[in-house]
Scaffold this motif. Sequence first.
Motif, PDB file in Angstrom:
ATOM      1  N   SER A  97       0.232  65.807  10.333  1.00 35.13           N
ATOM      2  CA  SER A  97       0.112  65.465   9.129  1.00 35.13           C
ATOM      3  C   SER A  97       1.527  65.003   8.644  1.00 35.13           C
ATOM      4  O   SER A  97       2.602  66.032   8.380  1.00 35.13           O
ATOM      5  CB  SER A  97      -0.355  66.561   7.854  1.00 35.13           C
ATOM      6  OG  SER A  97      -0.507  66.205   6.798  1.00 35.13           O
ATOM      7  N   GLY A 101      -1.341  68.358   2.417  1.00 34.83           N
ATOM      8  CA  GLY A 101      -2.419  67.947   1.608  1.00 34.83           C
ATOM      9  C   GLY A 101      -3.798  68.477   2.075  1.00 34.83           C
ATOM     10  O   GLY A 101      -4.020  69.773   2.553  1.00 34.83           O
ATOM     11  N   SER A 104      -9.824  65.286   3.471  1.00 38.60           N
ATOM     12  CA  SER A 104     -10.743  64.456   2.823  1.00 38.60           C
ATOM     13  C   SER A 104     -11.958  64.009   3.616  1.00 38.60           C
ATOM     14  O   SER A 104     -13.127  64.000   3.217  1.00 38.60           O
ATOM     15  CB  SER A 104     -10.530  63.460   1.646  1.00 38.60           C
ATOM     16  OG  SER A 104      -9.859  62.510   2.196  1.00 38.60           O
ATOM     17  N   THR A 116      -9.012  61.609   7.447  1.00 40.14           N
ATOM     18  CA  THR A 116      -8.218  61.282   6.128  1.00 40.14           C
ATOM     19  C   THR A 116      -7.675  62.425   5.426  1.00 40.14           C
ATOM     20  O   THR A 116      -8.170  63.518   5.196  1.00 40.14           O
ATOM     21  CB  THR A 116      -8.966  60.330   5.327  1.00 40.14           C
ATOM     22  OG1 THR A 116      -9.619  59.304   6.050  1.00 40.14           O
ATOM     23  CG2 THR A 116      -8.368  60.188   3.962  1.00 40.14           C
ATOM     24  N   ILE A 117      -6.149  62.361   5.155  1.00 41.01           N
ATOM     25  CA  ILE A 117      -5.634  63.472   4.183  1.00 41.01           C
ATOM     26  C   ILE A 117      -5.432  63.067   2.834  1.00 41.01           C
ATOM     27  O   ILE A 117      -4.663  62.159   2.810  1.00 41.01           O
ATOM     28  CB  ILE A 117      -4.594  64.140   5.156  1.00 41.01           C
ATOM     29  CG1 ILE A 117      -4.911  64.310   6.601  1.00 41.01           C
ATOM     30  CG2 ILE A 117      -3.703  65.155   4.300  1.00 41.01           C
ATOM     31  CD1 ILE A 117      -3.710  64.580   7.251  1.00 41.01           C
ATOM     32  N   ASP A 118      -5.859  63.695   1.990  1.00 38.10           N
ATOM     33  CA  ASP A 118      -5.325  63.529   0.463  1.00 38.10           C
ATOM     34  C   ASP A 118      -4.201  64.434   0.259  1.00 38.10           C
ATOM     35  O   ASP A 118      -3.903  65.577   0.307  1.00 38.10           O
ATOM     36  CB  ASP A 118      -6.380  64.065  -0.429  1.00 38.10           C
ATOM     37  CG  ASP A 118      -6.394  63.716  -1.804  1.00 38.10           C
ATOM     38  OD1 ASP A 118      -5.078  63.479  -2.256  1.00 38.10           O
ATOM     39  OD2 ASP A 118      -7.301  63.494  -2.449  1.00 38.10           O
ATOM     40  N   HIS A 119      -3.095  63.652  -0.095  1.00 34.65           N
ATOM     41  CA  HIS A 119      -1.874  64.210  -0.229  1.00 34.65           C
ATOM     42  C   HIS A 119      -1.406  64.586  -1.937  1.00 34.65           C
ATOM     43  O   HIS A 119      -0.755  65.048  -2.361  1.00 34.65           O
ATOM     44  CB  HIS A 119      -0.640  63.517   0.120  1.00 34.65           C
ATOM     45  CG  HIS A 119      -0.660  63.188   1.735  1.00 34.65           C
ATOM     46  ND1 HIS A 119      -0.507  63.969   2.568  1.00 34.65           N
ATOM     47  CD2 HIS A 119      -0.897  61.876   2.357  1.00 34.65           C
ATOM     48  CE1 HIS A 119      -0.669  63.370   4.008  1.00 34.65           C
ATOM     49  NE2 HIS A 119      -0.983  62.276   3.825  1.00 34.65           N
ATOM     50  N   ARG A 124      -3.410  59.001  -0.021  1.00 34.11           N
ATOM     51  CA  ARG A 124      -4.322  59.277   1.033  1.00 34.11           C
ATOM     52  C   ARG A 124      -3.717  58.575   2.235  1.00 34.11           C
ATOM     53  O   ARG A 124      -3.678  57.428   2.359  1.00 34.11           O
ATOM     54  CB  ARG A 124      -5.697  59.164   0.828  1.00 34.11           C
ATOM     55  CG  ARG A 124      -6.197  59.718  -0.496  1.00 34.11           C
ATOM     56  CD  ARG A 124      -7.621  59.548  -0.327  1.00 34.11           C
ATOM     57  NE  ARG A 124      -8.308  58.108  -0.296  1.00 34.11           N
ATOM     58  CZ  ARG A 124      -8.104  57.143  -1.563  1.00 34.11           C
ATOM     59  NH1 ARG A 124      -7.761  57.570  -2.743  1.00 34.11           N
ATOM     60  NH2 ARG A 124      -8.594  56.087  -1.548  1.00 34.11           N
ATOM     61  N   SER A 125      -3.639  59.559   3.474  1.00 37.40           N
ATOM     62  CA  SER A 125      -3.308  58.820   4.845  1.00 37.40           C
ATOM     63  C   SER A 125      -4.546  58.961   5.695  1.00 37.40           C
ATOM     64  O   SER A 125      -5.362  59.897   5.618  1.00 37.40           O
ATOM     65  CB  SER A 125      -2.421  59.514   5.542  1.00 37.40           C
ATOM     66  OG  SER A 125      -1.030  59.603   5.022  1.00 37.40           O
ATOM     67  N   SER A 126      -4.986  57.938   6.575  1.00 36.54           N
ATOM     68  CA  SER A 126      -5.967  57.780   7.397  1.00 36.54           C
ATOM     69  C   SER A 126      -5.235  57.648   8.748  1.00 36.54           C
ATOM     70  O   SER A 126      -4.280  56.765   8.883  1.00 36.54           O
ATOM     71  CB  SER A 126      -6.825  56.895   7.080  1.00 36.54           C
ATOM     72  OG  SER A 126      -7.752  57.430   6.023  1.00 36.54           O
ATOM     73  N   ARG A 165      -3.150  54.737   1.436  1.00 38.56           N
ATOM     74  CA  ARG A 165      -3.732  54.190   0.060  1.00 38.56           C
ATOM     75  C   ARG A 165      -3.117  55.005  -1.043  1.00 38.56           C
ATOM     76  O   ARG A 165      -2.992  56.232  -0.972  1.00 38.56           O
ATOM     77  CB  ARG A 165      -5.139  54.262   0.091  1.00 38.56           C
ATOM     78  CG  ARG A 165      -5.691  53.254   1.165  1.00 38.56           C
ATOM     79  CD  ARG A 165      -7.467  53.405   1.193  1.00 38.56           C
ATOM     80  NE  ARG A 165      -7.856  52.860   0.015  1.00 38.56           N
ATOM     81  CZ  ARG A 165      -9.261  52.486  -0.072  1.00 38.56           C
ATOM     82  NH1 ARG A 165      -9.929  53.120   0.743  1.00 38.56           N
ATOM     83  NH2 ARG A 165      -9.632  52.118  -1.201  1.00 38.56           N
ATOM     84  N   ARG A 166      -2.802  54.299  -2.076  1.00 43.22           N
ATOM     85  CA  ARG A 166      -2.477  54.692  -3.188  1.00 43.22           C
ATOM     86  C   ARG A 166      -3.564  54.403  -4.360  1.00 43.22           C
ATOM     87  O   ARG A 166      -3.623  53.067  -4.526  1.00 43.22           O
ATOM     88  CB  ARG A 166      -1.261  54.164  -3.885  1.00 43.22           C
ATOM     89  CG  ARG A 166      -0.855  54.794  -5.478  1.00 43.22           C
ATOM     90  CD  ARG A 166       0.614  54.270  -5.740  1.00 43.22           C
ATOM     91  NE  ARG A 166       1.598  55.291  -5.411  1.00 43.22           N
ATOM     92  CZ  ARG A 166       2.835  54.934  -4.271  1.00 43.22           C
ATOM     93  NH1 ARG A 166       2.807  53.578  -4.028  1.00 43.22           N
ATOM     94  NH2 ARG A 166       3.347  55.763  -4.002  1.00 43.22           N
TER      95      ARG A 166
END
Length: 192
Positions: A97, A101, A104, A116-119, A124-126, A165-166
């Motif tokens: 990671s 986060g 998700s 996918t990780i919600d920070h 969010r990173s995928s 993504r923002r």
Amino acid sequence: MRPPLLLAAFLLMPASLAPAGEPLTAAPAYGGPLGAVEGAAPDATAGVADAAAPSWQWPLSPRPRVLRDFDPPPKPWLSGHRGVDLGAAFDGAHVTSPAAGTVSFAGVVVDRPVITIDHGNGLRSSFEPVASTLAAGSVVSAGQPVGTARPGHCPAAPCVHWGVRRGDDYVNPLQFVMDLRPSILLPLEAPP
């Protein structure tokens, strides 16, 4: 006009031409061994602070080579590259990671394993193709392994696609791990 004043006017011209409330985007700013990289994110919340103060960690170790750069499409429905492809040392390499986060999503999309990780703060990173044993809702810390790289994304080398993504907008993941501000060389003052 004196050359230093002419240079200053030239450098400030894009700022004076930008519409009010619209962010300025940088031209490709990094031409080193990783290849050219797009500049700042196109949304108003992603300013110089993001690019100037990278605070995330690389998701692969050792520091990966960028095999394909961020190349967002001009319209959301058009084709483009909404992330970066990072060279993995080998298939099965640990993916970590980049920031703290909460997972998700962890599962298969079409035919690829994705996590996918919600920070927080809308980020969010995928990662794909990355197989993970973590479930949605798992809390992760920066640098914690979240899965392993699987073959199938890059035809000639092991790699991981990393998208950020923002909100609903894709942004350049490299802005969180590198300083992407353009370098500007100013002339020395002439002696009096």
